[in-house]
Design a protein around this motif. Sequence first.
Motif, short mmCIF file in Angstrom:
data_model
loop_
_atom_site.label_atom_id
_atom_site.label_comp_id
_atom_site.label_asym_id
_atom_site.label_seq_id
_atom_site.Cartn_x
_atom_site.Cartn_y
_atom_site.Cartn_z
N UNK A 87 2.70 -13.10 -5.06
CA UNK A 87 2.76 -11.84 -5.82
C UNK A 87 2.52 -10.65 -4.88
N UNK A 88 1.54 -10.81 -3.98
CA UNK A 88 1.26 -9.74 -3.01
C UNK A 88 2.46 -9.49 -2.12
N UNK A 89 3.01 -10.57 -1.60
CA UNK A 89 4.14 -10.46 -0.67
C UNK A 89 5.35 -9.82 -1.37
N UNK A 90 5.57 -10.19 -2.64
CA UNK A 90 6.72 -9.65 -3.38
C UNK A 90 6.51 -8.16 -3.67
N UNK A 91 5.26 -7.72 -3.72
CA UNK A 91 4.96 -6.31 -3.97
C UNK A 91 5.27 -5.88 -5.39
N UNK B 169 9.23 -15.93 2.97
CA UNK B 169 10.57 -16.33 2.53
C UNK B 169 10.69 -16.21 0.99
N UNK B 170 9.68 -16.72 0.29
CA UNK B 170 9.71 -16.71 -1.18
C UNK B 170 9.57 -15.29 -1.72
N UNK C 159 14.80 -16.16 -8.18
CA UNK C 159 13.78 -16.91 -8.91
C UNK C 159 13.07 -17.90 -7.98
N UNK C 160 11.75 -17.95 -8.07
CA UNK C 160 10.95 -18.88 -7.26
C UNK C 160 9.95 -19.58 -8.18
N UNK D 71 11.77 -23.64 -4.94
CA UNK D 71 10.60 -24.28 -5.56
C UNK D 71 9.56 -24.44 -4.45
N UNK D 72 8.39 -23.82 -4.61
CA UNK D 72 7.31 -24.03 -3.63
C UNK D 72 6.52 -25.26 -4.08
#
Length: 370
Positions: free
Chosen positions: A139-143, A25-26, A35-36, A176-177
């Motif tokens: 960061x990985x998920x966002x690519x 999701x983030x 922004x997260x 916000x995580x």
Amino acid sequence: MKNRTKCVTQVLKIDNTNFTEIIKKSGTIIKNGGTVVFPTETVYGLGADALNPDAVAKIFQAKGRPADNPLIVHIASKEQVHDITEDIPHQAFELMDTFWPGALTLILKRKDIVPDITTAGLDTVAVRLPDNTIAVGLIKEAGTPIAAPSANISGRPSPTTAEHVIFDLTGKVDAIIDGGAVEIGVESTVVDVTSDIPVILRPGGVSIDEIQKCVGEIAVGYSDRKVEDGETVRSPGMKYTHYSPQTTVVLVEGNNAETTAAVSAKISEIVEDYHRIGMRVGLMLTEETEQEISCGGCGFCVIDISSCEVFMLGNRDEPEDAARNLFAGLRYLDEMDVDVIIVDGSMTHEGVGAAVLNRLRKAADEIIEM
Ligand code: TXA
Ligand code: MG
């Protein structure tokens, strides 16, 4: 860019049961230019796609950060450093191999792919591989690499819990995580490796001693004092007010065998002075100083600290505790409606203690050296 005055902020509490779902999701929010806020091992960071100028603009807007103060770009693997930087010197590789993932940020020559807004127009970029599974997963998920300054309103103490972030940034970020309290509590050490001798631009989670052991000669390019208007600085962030609660902060310093007793005596004396004029006092104390000023019934204790708001930093000789507690303490006492915060600066300056003292000196309105 559209002016975002207010947005809906989702608070996403992450744990083992929902990790993949929250990261997905983030990651999608980052991919879409949002922004997260996410935890790292140092402090919480306010993240956006480092390569998307419109997304990065939202970071500056949410924090109220001056546009000439560049951001740290966070990556998910050592290899990713080559996507955004070039001409990496050999000392940089030694530092990466020793301290990454971890609390070390390197200033390197940037590639053109990194937009001007991220580096505030500099030809260098700050890069860090954080030691936190949530940060790296995101960061990985966002690519894409994620630009992230500390997730506080500019000038305020950095956030070490999601509650601190919620207080500062609700309505200003998309998500916000909440990953609980961070481990280290002060920001990364910033080292400029673009010159022959690496220059320490900010003391932080990795001690200067450790860096020196790794690369040999280093130069110290930071100062603990507030920078005067018009003074030239090597790292733009040095110009601005930092870590400051609204309440006046008085720091009483002295960290060797001769001066620690004097610190306790001075704190007693000024608490009395403030009480005499009816001011409410907040105290941030090491265990040792607390004992020295309030041993109870010895006949020598000058003050009754039960009438003060007290926040404990930990032992003088364990700077890791002070680092973890420092920003939470400044925020807590600021909320307690005291008229002045007196901070005990009797802890060691060794290891992460140098970063603790640096943050305290920058937060302080007055410094009393014993
Ligand atoms: O631990 C940390 O470093 C946290 C977490 C979120 O990673 N981040 C953080 O970011 O503290 P920030 O923006 O609060 O501090 C970054 C510092 C600023 O003082 C900035 O001026 C400096 O790094 N900086 C960034 N890029 C730079 C560059 N190209 N040259 C010199 N200094 C730079
Ligand atoms: Mg910051």
